[in-house]
Write a protein that holds these residues in place. Structure first.
Motif, short mmCIF file in Angstrom:
data_model
loop_
_atom_site.label_atom_id
_atom_site.label_comp_id
_atom_site.label_asym_id
_atom_site.label_seq_id
_atom_site.Cartn_x
_atom_site.Cartn_y
_atom_site.Cartn_z
N ARG A 9 40.13 37.44 47.60
CA ARG A 9 40.69 38.79 47.39
C ARG A 9 41.64 38.85 46.20
NH1 ARG A 9 45.00 40.06 52.02
NH2 ARG A 9 46.12 38.10 52.12
N TYR A 10 41.95 37.70 45.60
CA TYR A 10 42.83 37.68 44.42
C TYR A 10 42.05 37.42 43.13
CZ TYR A 10 46.09 36.78 48.24
OH TYR A 10 46.78 36.84 49.42
N CYS A 11 40.72 37.47 43.21
CA CYS A 11 39.87 37.10 42.07
C CYS A 11 40.17 37.96 40.82
CB CYS A 11 38.41 37.25 42.49
SG CYS A 11 37.27 36.94 41.15
N GLN A 12 40.25 37.29 39.68
CA GLN A 12 40.41 38.00 38.40
C GLN A 12 39.25 37.58 37.48
OE1 GLN A 12 44.43 38.02 36.81
NE2 GLN A 12 45.24 37.46 38.81
N GLU A 13 39.17 38.20 36.34
CA GLU A 13 38.04 37.96 35.44
C GLU A 13 37.88 36.47 35.11
OE1 GLU A 13 35.99 40.41 35.09
OE2 GLU A 13 34.68 39.10 33.89
N LYS A 14 39.01 35.82 34.81
CA LYS A 14 38.98 34.40 34.43
C LYS A 14 38.30 33.54 35.50
CE LYS A 14 42.53 30.79 33.63
NZ LYS A 14 42.32 30.20 32.35
N CYS A 15 38.51 33.93 36.78
CA CYS A 15 37.99 33.13 37.90
C CYS A 15 36.46 33.09 37.89
CB CYS A 15 38.45 33.71 39.23
SG CYS A 15 40.21 34.02 39.32
N LYS A 16 35.84 34.12 37.32
CA LYS A 16 34.37 34.20 37.35
C LYS A 16 33.72 33.25 36.36
CE LYS A 16 34.59 39.03 38.71
NZ LYS A 16 34.49 40.41 38.24
N HIS A 17 34.52 32.77 35.39
CA HIS A 17 33.91 31.94 34.33
C HIS A 17 34.47 30.53 34.27
CE1 HIS A 17 32.53 35.85 33.10
NE2 HIS A 17 33.78 36.26 33.02
N ASP A 18 35.77 30.38 34.55
CA ASP A 18 36.41 29.08 34.35
C ASP A 18 36.62 28.35 35.68
OD1 ASP A 18 36.49 29.96 31.81
OD2 ASP A 18 38.67 30.33 31.74
N VAL A 19 36.18 27.10 35.72
CA VAL A 19 36.40 26.27 36.92
C VAL A 19 37.87 25.83 36.93
CG1 VAL A 19 35.74 24.16 38.14
CG2 VAL A 19 34.03 25.39 36.77
#
Ligand code: SF4
Length: 340
Positions: A301-311
């Motif tokens: 629920r805290y996901c941001q754009e960076k989370c979708k691409h960077d491990v």
């Protein structure tokens, strides 16, 4: 300082380093465990938690060499003070060291051979490791260990079906203890038992740990049990360690959103305390086709754009290791030990 001296100083008994396990089925590669590392000190209990399918059992099996890891090392400091690369031991060294690391299996109903008497089940590892040991000595050792785990020795010539779930788990524990190990990996060792029997087995494991200076890796999906028995806890998600730290710290103030969600689902035995559940969306993703970036991002629920691409790397935040880009910016909800 030599490696041996350093390990002795830190009291390290196991160093799990970069363990990965991949399975290939019908040409598809499934990453069951990815790059898991942690240290275990002598006499500690390390709890490993996560939803079913997160890789915790596979990790435990890799550590004891029940299956072979695809990558990584397990350094084990044996009773003789030598640190061995446990996963690379040859047959001769393995024969010497193997008895010091044992496993207690998940299901007390299926992990015992129904065609063997209890005395034979407990004695089997002893016979395999010491083929010349006299029968009377074996029986004596079985009786000693059976007493230690609270089994009535009058019934040792019976078959496992004559015993309750709790008694069968005691039989499994006796079988693991008969070779006088230093480390025991307990894989969901109490999950199949009623709550009151769970408590008895947990207390037994704690008493045995004190008496025999045992070190446990305790694998479970049940956070209440893990909180009760563990000094440190590792939380796994989709084969990766996402948080690892001291139990009280991790339970009172989790730093990873997945740990926060797991903790919110733990029932608290106090009607005055509301533990509002944080729903996790969807199912655990398919490990054969994991999401990009942070593996947890589709459910976080805290996901941001960076989370979708960077491990996210596993890094130190607030005295524990966490794999979350924003761990030091968030204040997550855990157990309030003051109120409990
Ligand atoms: Fe959630 Fe992003 Fe942290 Fe992953 S990195 S746990 S998606 S906030």
């Amino acid at each position: 300082m030599s490696e041996k001296a350093e390990n002795a100083e830190k009291n390290l008994i196991l160093q799990v380093q970069h363990i990965s396990k991949r399975f290939t089925s019908k040409g598809v590669c499934v990453r069951a465990v990815t790059d898991v590392s942690f240290d275990v000190r002598k006499g500690e209990t390390i709890g490993i938690v996560g939803e079913s399918g997160c890789g915790k059992t596979t990790l435990g099996r890799c550590i004891v060499r029940a299956i072979s890891a695809s990558e990584g090392e397990v350094k084990y400091t044996a009773r003789d003070g030598v640190t061995y690369d446990f996963l690379k031991l040859d047959k001769k060294e393995m024969k010497k060291v193997r008895k010091e690391i044992q496993m207690v299996f998940q299901d007390p109903y299926s992990s015992l051979d129904p065609r063997m008497t209890v005395i034979d089940i407990i004695a089997e590892p002893l016979k395999a490791n010491f083929p010349k040991m006299p029968k009377a000595e074996i029986e004596q050792k079985v009786i000693e260990i059976a007493k230690k785990v609270g089994l009535n020795t009058t019934y040792l010539k019976r078959y496992p079906h004559a015993f309750s779930g709790g008694q069968r788990q005691r039989i499994g524990t006796a079988r693991a203890l008969i070779l006088n190990p230093q480390v025991i990996v307990c894989d969901e060792a109490v999950s199949a038992l009623d709550v009151s029997i769970q408590a008895q087995i947990i207390n037994l494991l704690k008493d045995l740990q004190k008496e025999l200076q045992l070190t446990y890796i305790f694998i479970s999906h049940d956070l209440s049990v893990v909180e009760h028995i563990s000094d440190k806890v590792g939380v796994m998600y989709l084969g990766r360690l996402v948080e690892f730290g001291e139990t009280e710290k991790l339970f009172s103030r989790p730093c990873h959103p997945y740990t926060e969600a797991l903790l919110s689902a733990v029932p608290i035995a106090d009607p005055d305390i509301q533990n509002e559940r944080i729903p996790l969306q969807g199912e655990i993703p398919n490990p054969a086709n994991p999401p990009s970036g942070c593996y947890f991002h589709e459910r976080c629920r805290y996901c941001q754009e960076k989370c979708k691409h960077d491990v996210p790397d596993l890094r130190e935040v607030d005295g524990r290791m966490v794999a979350c880009h924003f761990a030091d910016e968030m204040r997550l909800r855990g157990f309030d030990y003051e109120e409990k």
